[in-house]
Design a protein around this motif. Sequence first.
Motif, PDB file in Angstrom:
ATOM      1  N   CYS A   1      41.045  40.616  43.562  1.00 14.81           N
ATOM      2  CA  CYS A   1      40.278  41.250  44.642  1.00 14.81           C
ATOM      3  C   CYS A   1      39.559  42.495  44.106  1.00 14.81           C
ATOM      4  O   CYS A   1      38.382  42.713  44.385  1.00 14.81           O
ATOM      5  CB  CYS A   1      41.235  41.613  45.774  1.00 14.81           C
ATOM      6  SG  CYS A   1      40.442  42.388  47.172  1.00 14.81           S
ATOM      7  N   ASN A   2      40.255  43.275  43.313  1.00 13.80           N
ATOM      8  CA  ASN A   2      39.672  44.515  42.786  1.00 13.80           C
ATOM      9  C   ASN A   2      38.505  44.265  41.833  1.00 13.80           C
ATOM     10  O   ASN A   2      37.692  45.140  41.611  1.00 13.80           O
ATOM     11  CB  ASN A   2      40.737  45.338  42.056  1.00 13.80           C
ATOM     12  CG  ASN A   2      41.724  45.936  43.027  1.00 13.80           C
ATOM     13  OD1 ASN A   2      41.474  45.975  44.233  1.00 13.80           O
ATOM     14  ND2 ASN A   2      42.851  46.390  42.525  1.00 13.80           N
ATOM     15  N   LEU A   3      38.457  43.033  41.297  1.00 15.09           N
ATOM     16  CA  LEU A   3      37.362  42.692  40.399  1.00 15.09           C
ATOM     17  C   LEU A   3      36.017  42.728  41.104  1.00 15.09           C
ATOM     18  O   LEU A   3      34.981  42.907  40.479  1.00 15.09           O
ATOM     19  CB  LEU A   3      37.549  41.270  39.866  1.00 15.09           C
ATOM     20  CG  LEU A   3      38.374  41.100  38.615  1.00 15.09           C
ATOM     21  CD1 LEU A   3      38.233  39.682  38.144  1.00 15.09           C
ATOM     22  CD2 LEU A   3      37.877  42.050  37.536  1.00 15.09           C
ATOM     23  N   ASN A   4      36.047  42.548  42.430  1.00 19.46           N
ATOM     24  CA  ASN A   4      34.790  42.543  43.185  1.00 19.46           C
ATOM     25  C   ASN A   4      34.230  43.948  43.363  1.00 19.46           C
ATOM     26  O   ASN A   4      33.128  44.132  43.835  1.00 19.46           O
ATOM     27  CB  ASN A   4      35.009  41.960  44.581  1.00 19.46           C
ATOM     28  CG  ASN A   4      35.508  40.548  44.539  1.00 19.46           C
ATOM     29  OD1 ASN A   4      34.898  39.718  43.895  1.00 19.46           O
ATOM     30  ND2 ASN A   4      36.614  40.262  45.216  1.00 19.46           N
ATOM     31  N   ARG A   5      35.081  44.932  43.017  1.00 25.10           N
ATOM     32  CA  ARG A   5      34.688  46.321  43.234  1.00 25.10           C
ATOM     33  C   ARG A   5      33.390  46.614  42.488  1.00 25.10           C
ATOM     34  O   ARG A   5      33.242  46.303  41.324  1.00 25.10           O
ATOM     35  CB  ARG A   5      35.811  47.247  42.759  1.00 25.10           C
ATOM     36  CG  ARG A   5      35.604  48.683  43.129  1.00 25.10           C
ATOM     37  CD  ARG A   5      36.893  49.455  43.020  1.00 25.10           C
ATOM     38  NE  ARG A   5      37.827  49.096  44.098  1.00 25.10           N
ATOM     39  CZ  ARG A   5      39.130  49.330  44.058  1.00 25.10           C
ATOM     40  NH1 ARG A   5      39.651  49.885  43.004  1.00 25.10           N
ATOM     41  NH2 ARG A   5      39.901  49.014  45.070  1.00 25.10           N
ATOM     42  N   GLY A   6      32.456  47.209  43.215  1.00 28.47           N
ATOM     43  CA  GLY A   6      31.216  47.630  42.575  1.00 28.47           C
ATOM     44  C   GLY A   6      30.222  46.504  42.332  1.00 28.47           C
ATOM     45  O   GLY A   6      29.072  46.747  42.058  1.00 28.47           O
TER      46      GLY A   6
END
Lengths: 568, 114
Positions: A280-285
């Motif tokens: 999920c955090n990979l989608n950050r930015g």
Amino acid sequence: MKKLRQNSGIKRRVLIVDDELVNREILGNILSTVYEVEYADNGKIALDMLSRTGAAYSLVLLDLLMPVMDGFEFLKKRETNDKLKRIPVIVMTSEKESEVRSLELGAADFIKKPYDMPEVVIARCNRIVELFEDKNLIRHTERDQVSELYTKDYFFEYIRQIELWGNDISRDALVFDIDQFHLINEFCGRPFGDLMLSKIGKALQKELPAMNAIACRANADTFYVFATHQDDYSKLQATLRSVITDVFKMNNVRIRYGLWENVSRDVEIEAWFDRAKTACNLNRGDFTKSFAVYNNELHARHVFEETLIRDLPDAIEHKDLKVFYQPKYNIAGNEPRLTSAEALVRWIHPKLGFINPGDFIPLFESNGLIQKVDNFVWNEVAVQIRKWKDTYGFAIPVSVNVSRIDILDPKLESKLEGLLEENKLSPNEYMLEITESAYSENMTRLIEIVENLRKKGFRIEMDDFGAGYSSLNMITTLPIDILKIDMSFVRNMEKSERDQKLVELVVDIAKFLNVPTVAEGVETQSQLDTLKKMGCEIIQGYYFSKPVPPADFVPFIEKELERRKVGK
Amino acid sequence: MITVEKLNNFGANTAEGLARCFGNEALYLKLVATIPNEANFGKLKDAIEGKNLKDAFEAAHALKGVLGNLSLTPIYTPIVEITELLRSNTDMDYKSLLGTILEKKDELSRLCAD
């Protein structure tokens, strides 16, 4: 819990519903030793009594064959009323068939007629009352008040229960959150934010049965879903998306998903969701993406990062972390002169070999471990400056990086002062590099700390200048001693006019502030010439040397020593 | 006035009935004394005479619960029998069984009235 219940001195109220006086009186006589007893002649009267405002009953004992409204009718009506459903019903019957039918209609238990011995009747009633009180207690604590989904602890507990009987079924761990949710709270107010979480919770709840799933709000705006493996989550995505766009009319708010498909039972339940969260955090930015799947590559990355985190204390203890030094030259005169160096950390891992700083520095910056790395480097550098000073009779000032998290450390000043004292160094021999972005993030606090450090004699370099978002107004008020131009501008300045202009601008700003500029990443003679023309005085980069271990740095010092001796 | 002794002689299982009343003899005897006026006996009789087996079943069923709880065995036993027959809609002459029930009920009434 049991003790509290027994000792509370509260007499719970029960309602006996039977048209036969004899049965009512016998049962009432038994139960009045433990409970406050009320009576109703038929189902209708009972419903009226239970529905009265403020009525509180712990149990209903129900006869089945009664005039006006019989027991079955009563049970059916009770099933449709949420308040009544929370009051348990024990059916009194002598018929086998009725037992099954009443249990199907929601009765908690039954008592046979003729009644068992009073002790048995009381024990049975107590058990059901206790069971329902626990059930109601769980009902109140298992749900998150805002989203009405499970709380995280209950969620994990229910998964453990589900897994007990179905750990051969393929299941998915899905995590989603709302990008920049704190901004929604900030700009629209907390009640608005909570309303959004509540609507998302309700919409999610409706989707769960189709996926044979359970869900919780894990924290703030992060939701966890545990579902039977799904090939496609687009329907769920569409439903949740429509809450944001249709209900709240916000098109710029994004929900980000991370999925770990077919979770492995070799890993702890909590870790399933950690992995989904990693995805999920990979989608950050990255605004083009909102759904990421945890895969082998990610898994390898995750394991690698976990290894680095685990091995850091050993790396510090065994000095697998090495400090390398890159010289900085002053090019103002005819011949470049060594003025100082920057300390840069390298990691030679006993098993993994050389680890790229790009792999561990951002990782440790994100989880705060960078502080340990920085403290290690600061110490090594202070010792090294002392050694060189003792050997060559003069100090090579070295700059060290100060990360954002160090700035929040209340012991920062005393740590640095302690190092200088221990190694008998003066603060102008030890420079501190702070990135520009750290300045713009927490300016007031940072300015205060930097000013204190400067008062004590430390020199502050603003690192990566030009890459952050400083306003011109801010720059003029900043307490700094040296501006360091972001490496990317220097590298591109011969290819891009824009970058060249930016470098010129930074040099001009430095002149205006009356501080020197350092250009990093200088690799060629022509870059050096261009910078020199602009008035940039200090150069760091492969043109002179890559970062090297202390032993390889010695020739630079010796050369400088020679020049000093000949009086150049 | 009814007493435990009279009920024992009648054949009731007073030990069980009293235990069910937590040993409260006054309550037990008070409840036994309501049986002679129990309306379901009349309902049972009328329904059987009118061949209304459904109503007869309901009356017998209610009596079964009450008499069982009081452990009035001499009336309870034939009531259990008639209840089961009525439940299965058995087509038969109920007069003799009904006679036994009413006879035992009258006997109890006399004991209560004495």
